[in-house]
Scaffold this active site. Sequence first.
Site, PDB file in Angstrom:
ATOM      1  N   ARG A 127       0.846  -1.213   0.000  1.00  0.00           N
ATOM      2  CA  ARG A 127       0.000   0.000   0.000  1.00  0.00           C
ATOM      3  C   ARG A 127       0.873   1.252   0.000  1.00  0.00           C
ATOM      4  NH1 ARG A 127      -3.393  -2.748   4.690  1.00  0.00           N
ATOM      5  NH2 ARG A 127      -4.870  -3.947   3.462  1.00  0.00           N
TER       6      ARG A 127
ATOM      7  N   PHE B 174     -11.709  -5.522  -5.184  1.00  0.00           N
ATOM      8  CA  PHE B 174     -11.621  -6.422  -4.014  1.00  0.00           C
ATOM      9  C   PHE B 174     -11.076  -5.602  -2.827  1.00  0.00           C
ATOM     10  CE2 PHE B 174     -10.625  -8.933  -7.849  1.00  0.00           C
ATOM     11  CZ  PHE B 174     -11.637  -9.873  -7.830  1.00  0.00           C
TER      12      PHE B 174
ATOM     13  N   ASP C  27     -16.216  -4.104  -3.997  1.00  0.00           N
ATOM     14  CA  ASP C  27     -16.194  -5.409  -3.323  1.00  0.00           C
ATOM     15  C   ASP C  27     -17.594  -5.993  -3.427  1.00  0.00           C
ATOM     16  OD1 ASP C  27     -14.078  -6.665  -0.978  1.00  0.00           O
ATOM     17  OD2 ASP C  27     -16.119  -7.458  -1.020  1.00  0.00           O
ATOM     18  N   SER C  28     -17.689  -7.314  -3.555  1.00  0.00           N
ATOM     19  CA  SER C  28     -19.023  -7.915  -3.674  1.00  0.00           C
ATOM     20  C   SER C  28     -19.747  -7.932  -2.334  1.00  0.00           C
ATOM     21  CB  SER C  28     -18.911  -9.338  -4.237  1.00  0.00           C
ATOM     22  OG  SER C  28     -18.075 -10.095  -3.407  1.00  0.00           O
TER      23      SER C  28
ATOM     24  N   ALA D 243     -20.819  -1.906  -4.166  1.00  0.00           N
ATOM     25  CA  ALA D 243     -20.968  -3.312  -3.773  1.00  0.00           C
ATOM     26  C   ALA D 243     -21.375  -4.080  -5.020  1.00  0.00           C
ATOM     27  CB  ALA D 243     -22.021  -3.436  -2.679  1.00  0.00           C
TER      28      ALA D 243
ATOM     29  N   ASP E 277      -6.750  -7.389  -6.040  1.00  0.00           N
ATOM     30  CA  ASP E 277      -6.283  -8.184  -4.898  1.00  0.00           C
ATOM     31  C   ASP E 277      -7.374  -9.179  -4.501  1.00  0.00           C
ATOM     32  OD1 ASP E 277      -4.846  -9.125  -2.738  1.00  0.00           O
ATOM     33  OD2 ASP E 277      -5.468  -7.504  -1.401  1.00  0.00           O
TER      34      ASP E 277
ATOM     35  N   CYS F  10      -2.959 -14.394  -3.464  1.00  0.00           N
ATOM     36  CA  CYS F  10      -2.601 -14.822  -2.114  1.00  0.00           C
ATOM     37  C   CYS F  10      -2.819 -16.323  -1.949  1.00  0.00           C
ATOM     38  CB  CYS F  10      -3.385 -14.037  -1.061  1.00  0.00           C
ATOM     39  SG  CYS F  10      -5.154 -14.244  -1.193  1.00  0.00           S
TER      40      CYS F  10
HETATM   41  N1  SAH Z   1      -7.455  -5.777  -0.836  1.00  0.00           N
HETATM   42  C1  SAH Z   1      -8.015  -6.037   0.461  1.00  0.00           C
HETATM   43  C2  SAH Z   1      -8.148  -7.503   0.771  1.00  0.00           C
HETATM   44  C3  SAH Z   1      -8.948  -8.296  -0.232  1.00  0.00           C
HETATM   45  S1  SAH Z   1      -9.646  -9.745   0.407  1.00  0.00           S
HETATM   46  C4  SAH Z   1      -7.233  -5.290   1.530  1.00  0.00           C
HETATM   47  O1  SAH Z   1      -6.218  -4.654   1.195  1.00  0.00           O
HETATM   48  O2  SAH Z   1      -7.613  -5.328   2.695  1.00  0.00           O
HETATM   49  C5  SAH Z   1     -10.685 -10.227  -0.883  1.00  0.00           C
HETATM   50  C6  SAH Z   1     -12.002  -9.476  -0.985  1.00  0.00           C
HETATM   51  O3  SAH Z   1     -12.626  -9.877  -2.218  1.00  0.00           O
HETATM   52  C7  SAH Z   1     -13.023  -9.750   0.097  1.00  0.00           C
HETATM   53  O4  SAH Z   1     -13.369  -8.549   0.738  1.00  0.00           O
HETATM   54  C8  SAH Z   1     -14.243 -10.343  -0.631  1.00  0.00           C
HETATM   55  O5  SAH Z   1     -15.486  -9.878  -0.120  1.00  0.00           O
HETATM   56  C9  SAH Z   1     -14.037  -9.846  -2.032  1.00  0.00           C
HETATM   57  N2  SAH Z   1     -14.629 -10.659  -3.115  1.00  0.00           N
HETATM   58  C10 SAH Z   1     -14.688 -12.000  -3.213  1.00  0.00           C
HETATM   59  N3  SAH Z   1     -15.247 -12.367  -4.394  1.00  0.00           N
HETATM   60  C11 SAH Z   1     -15.543 -11.229  -5.069  1.00  0.00           C
HETATM   61  C12 SAH Z   1     -16.116 -10.939  -6.346  1.00  0.00           C
HETATM   62  N4  SAH Z   1     -16.487 -11.911  -7.165  1.00  0.00           N
HETATM   63  N5  SAH Z   1     -16.250  -9.655  -6.712  1.00  0.00           N
HETATM   64  C13 SAH Z   1     -15.861  -8.643  -5.885  1.00  0.00           C
HETATM   65  N6  SAH Z   1     -15.320  -8.858  -4.663  1.00  0.00           N
HETATM   66  C14 SAH Z   1     -15.147 -10.133  -4.250  1.00  0.00           C
END
Ligand code: SAH
Length: 394
Positions: free
Chosen positions: A213, A229, A251-252, A278, A298, A338
């Site tokens: 970050r 994400f 984020d979903s 969302a 991510d 990850c």
């Molecule tokens: N980048 C974040 C961590 C990501 S964790 C940070 O820095 O803190 C992964 C995230 O992806 C989760 O919050 C989850 O809700 C989201 N996610 C999972 N599947 C998804 C999708 N199909 N579309 C959008 N978001 C999604």
Amino acid sequence: MKTYTKIYLKTGKEDSLKRFHPWIFSGAIHRFEQQPEEGDVVEVCDSTGHFLAIGHYQIGSIAVRILSFTPVQIDEAFFVQRLRSAYVMRQSLCLITPENNTYRLVHGEGDNLSGLIIDIYGETAVLQAHSPGMHFARHQIASALKQVMGESLQNVYYKSETTLPYKAQLEAENGYIIGGEASNIAMEHGLKFYVDWLRGQKTGFFVDQRENRVLLERYAQGRSVLNMFCYTGGFSFYAMRGGAKCVHSVDSSAKAIDLTNKNVALNFGDDARHQAFAEDAFKFLDRMGDQYDLIILDPPAFAKHKNVLRNALQGYRKLNAKAFEKIKSGGILFTFSCSQVVSKENFRLTVFSAAAQSGRKVRIIHQLTQPADHPINIYHPEGEYLKGLVLYVE
Ligand code: SAH
């Protein structure tokens, strides 16, 4: 001195232990002195009965998680010594400051405590057990932690309902072992975050992206940023502090978006540069235009097991291809995986094929990994899980 049940290995199966690998697979075991219970501390011997190591026994493919390669008692004093070593390391690396009171204190094998994760958020530790042995030791660990951290630690929250092996049927309950009156605002490099360890994913926050970050902040000036994400919005706030023109967080999970919006307000008040959505990642990427010149991808671990690796790689390829297709010329893409089962090479090949599919000119400008508070035990390469590429797209 307490003696522990002995486990004898098959001839030749001691080699990995001599190289300090901290796991014993069930196939390496010749016989038990007496059948241990799930989570028991056991002594591991070679086929001739020579001492090799001490560890936690569990039923499954990994049968023993090694705690020590010398004979010791596994008691509170043992945990004090290991936790102190983890704490001293983070202090000596200047990871713990008033501006940064959010860090991982124990990263499993990376801190010679296989099966245990501890994240610190200000005055609260969130303790997560991944093995029955660590589950049974949770009160000892909490008390050892208090000894090591003193007044700087007021609460220990235990959060293992979803991380213990399902077959062990331990029915762990989440809850405070120490304290309970916790402020849930933590600081990362001077930015404030509500951390929801009660309901949030993992221990409540993704500590592992901290340094990545910081790098993003350096490139954010004047750019239009898409944080895909976003979870609690980590990358978004660094981009805003770095002078981004606009930041869109996606984020979903509606809960994640709520938290992201709360965190924006906490740091920047009512800042019109930020908007959160969302929405599903693939849908958003399909409908969005080509306005972004800094994109972060991510995603959650697409592969949790080796047998779904192919599908996972397809997922990463599709996702990255969409970003390459739409990112503005002169744009920067931060892309991560990850999944522990996806190797650095596999990830890079996948991103390479996504780039080729788009036909864009792409240069790798940084190769990223996990930060110093997620150390990798050199004898346990499996501990390396976070991979990232920063790409300049013409
Ligand atoms: N980048 C974040 C961590 C990501 S964790 C940070 O820095 O803190 C992964 C995230 O992806 C989760 O919050 C989850 O809700 C989201 N996610 C999972 N599947 C998804 C999708 N199909 N579309 C959008 N978001 C999604």
